[in-house]
Design an enzyme around this catalytic site. Sequence first.
Site, PDB file in Angstrom:
ATOM      1  CB  CYS A 166      43.451  47.299  46.258  1.00 47.88           C
ATOM      2  SG  CYS A 166      43.894  47.862  47.921  1.00 47.88           S
TER       3      CYS A 166
ATOM      4  N   GLY B  18      31.626  36.847  44.632  1.00 48.71           N
ATOM      5  CA  GLY B  18      31.791  37.965  43.725  1.00 48.71           C
ATOM      6  C   GLY B  18      31.140  37.705  42.376  1.00 48.71           C
ATOM      7  CB  SER B  19      29.280  39.823  40.088  1.00 48.47           C
ATOM      8  OG  SER B  19      28.204  39.824  41.001  1.00 48.47           O
TER       9      SER B  19
ATOM     10  CG  HIS C 246      33.017  34.269  39.400  1.00 50.48           C
ATOM     11  ND1 HIS C 246      34.273  34.407  38.849  1.00 50.48           N
ATOM     12  CD2 HIS C 246      33.085  34.814  40.632  1.00 50.48           C
ATOM     13  CE1 HIS C 246      35.066  35.000  39.732  1.00 50.48           C
ATOM     14  NE2 HIS C 246      34.363  35.267  40.811  1.00 50.48           N
TER      15      HIS C 246
ATOM     16  CB  SER D 118      39.373  45.679  51.392  1.00 53.86           C
ATOM     17  OG  SER D 118      40.517  45.288  50.667  1.00 53.86           O
TER      18      SER D 118
ATOM     19  CG  HIS E 239      38.754  36.105  42.081  1.00 51.83           C
ATOM     20  ND1 HIS E 239      38.952  34.890  42.692  1.00 51.83           N
ATOM     21  CD2 HIS E 239      37.534  36.539  42.475  1.00 51.83           C
ATOM     22  CE1 HIS E 239      37.903  34.611  43.435  1.00 51.83           C
ATOM     23  NE2 HIS E 239      37.031  35.587  43.325  1.00 51.83           N
TER      24      HIS E 239
ATOM     25  CG  ASP F 107      40.138  41.569  42.935  1.00 51.07           C
ATOM     26  OD1 ASP F 107      40.777  42.570  43.314  1.00 51.07           O
ATOM     27  OD2 ASP F 107      39.180  41.089  43.544  1.00 51.07           O
ATOM     28  N   GLY F 108      42.855  43.660  41.039  1.00 51.22           N
ATOM     29  CA  GLY F 108      42.960  44.995  40.487  1.00 51.22           C
ATOM     30  C   GLY F 108      41.938  45.989  40.972  1.00 51.22           C
TER      31      GLY F 108
END
Length: 567
Positions: free
Chosen positions: A393, A55-56, A58, A435, A222, A390-391
């Site tokens: 979903c 994921g970005s 980071h 997901s 995250h 990570d908020g």
Amino acid sequence: MSKNLVNSIQNAVSEALSGLCYTYPQLEYQISHKVVLSPGYRDRKDKVALICGGGSGHEPFAAGFVGAGMLTASIAGSIFAAPPSTHITHALQYIGKNNKAGVLVVVPNYTGDCLNFGIAIEKAQLAGIKVEEITVDDDCSIPASEQGVTGKRALVGMLFVIKIAGALAERGSPLHEVTEIARHVSQNTATYGVGLTACAIPGQDLMFELAYDEVECGMGVHGEAGYERIKLGTASEMVSVMLERICKTLVLTANNSIAVIVNNFGGLSQLEQGIIVHEVVNQLRVLMTSLNSAGVHVSVLKLIESHKDVLVKYLDDETAAPCWPGRSYSISSTVTRIPAEHAEKRITEKIGISLNIQEQHLTRLCLEKACAAIIEKEAYLNELDRGCGDGDCGSTLRRFADGILNNLSDLPLSHPAAMLSEIANIAEEHMGGTSGALYCLFFTSSAKELASCKQGKDLRCAWFRAFYSGLNCLKRYGKAKVGDRTMIDTMDAVYTTYEKIPSKDCNVFYSKIAAAAWKGCDSTKDMKPKAGRASYVKQAKYLTKEDAGAYAAAIWIDAITVQLITF
């Protein structure tokens, strides 16, 4: 709400990667798949290639570590979400098709990354590409007795693995040796993080509240809450807390040689980081981020005596990766760029049972209602996902719902197997992360079940057999089971109820199915998470509401049942 200098959340990752490659123009950026390639990848036929991604949010990981002596390619997902398997497959094909030495894939141990990289690796091996993988899990903040089935997180210790494996590959070592040393490095690395502030995805609020005089111990990358919360102390006291756990994990003694990475979460000042380095070195004497969060990771590699000298050489080997500025990549490339191939339009074979006009119309209505229900609950799903996730979903599922609605006219509604296969592709391409992989697996397996059905079979039975097949596929690859506080709790409750319902009355039948979905969802309120990112969160106050994934499943199941009752 956080303040950010962005144009749009949807384009933030792509524009950031584009900016990196403007800064270091010898890097090649393939925008359609968010893949960054080392300038020498075309000629890398006899040397092992390395790829990694995630994921970005980071940065500079992982694109900043692409270059000779480190990664051959990186793949970026959306903010805090694993890249889709199609993008990883694209990168593997690009660097692996002419590479005789093989490819080592470094996988961060997060469910979404493991699933999506796993899909891509399986496809690459099927295509004849020589691929090995290593999963990095260096987080030592959660005691082994309290870890879920997902295991430990991957943190900044991945850089030790990438740097040493990259140096070995650059020296011409064979794939099995590069993999063996990389695994040795991973097994002897431990990382501990302390967060001073919560994180906020651009355009959203802080993921959790943290008092001014408190810190999150074991905070991940995250934005999820950590293992425990303690009072803020001096830099010396905080470093002592981190090193105590690291030393215990690696069984360090006074005679051990070590290598250390001190990593800024993203919001820590350089002044503070310098003080942390000072304390780490002095206390041991006898770089990956999380957007705007202030905090620090300390990662330690234990140098076993038999490997010490050679590992130090590999760490010292020069690399052209742009996270070390002023390298040769600052000079414009003279290589002629080859444009990425245009995506071919998929042709899905229409096999299995077929639907009549009325059944197709009902199927379309069910899809529309399910997507509308998910879109309506986007904000609430994001709220459920904060603190223990990570908020995103709701935002992730919104992309899925929009993808279905935008492609609804092209879906082969006449053949359920083909339709679900296309929906699986939409999930894979539009969602990303855990997901996206889970829904892709669910609908792919369901499609496979429907493809084997014979015309004339009871349609309701066929749909539920497909549902059951998809559910079992999720359990197999996602590792979660009933009681682990995931979408499985909702979906298993639905199928268990289906098997017990004797009634042929449609209204009664579907009402009971909807009730079972909500009952399964509600049961997650009292559960301790044992799978997925939430399994890293141990503080009860973040686990008082329904699991976001379970709630989302209940939403679309309920919407479909309501439509079936009213049709």
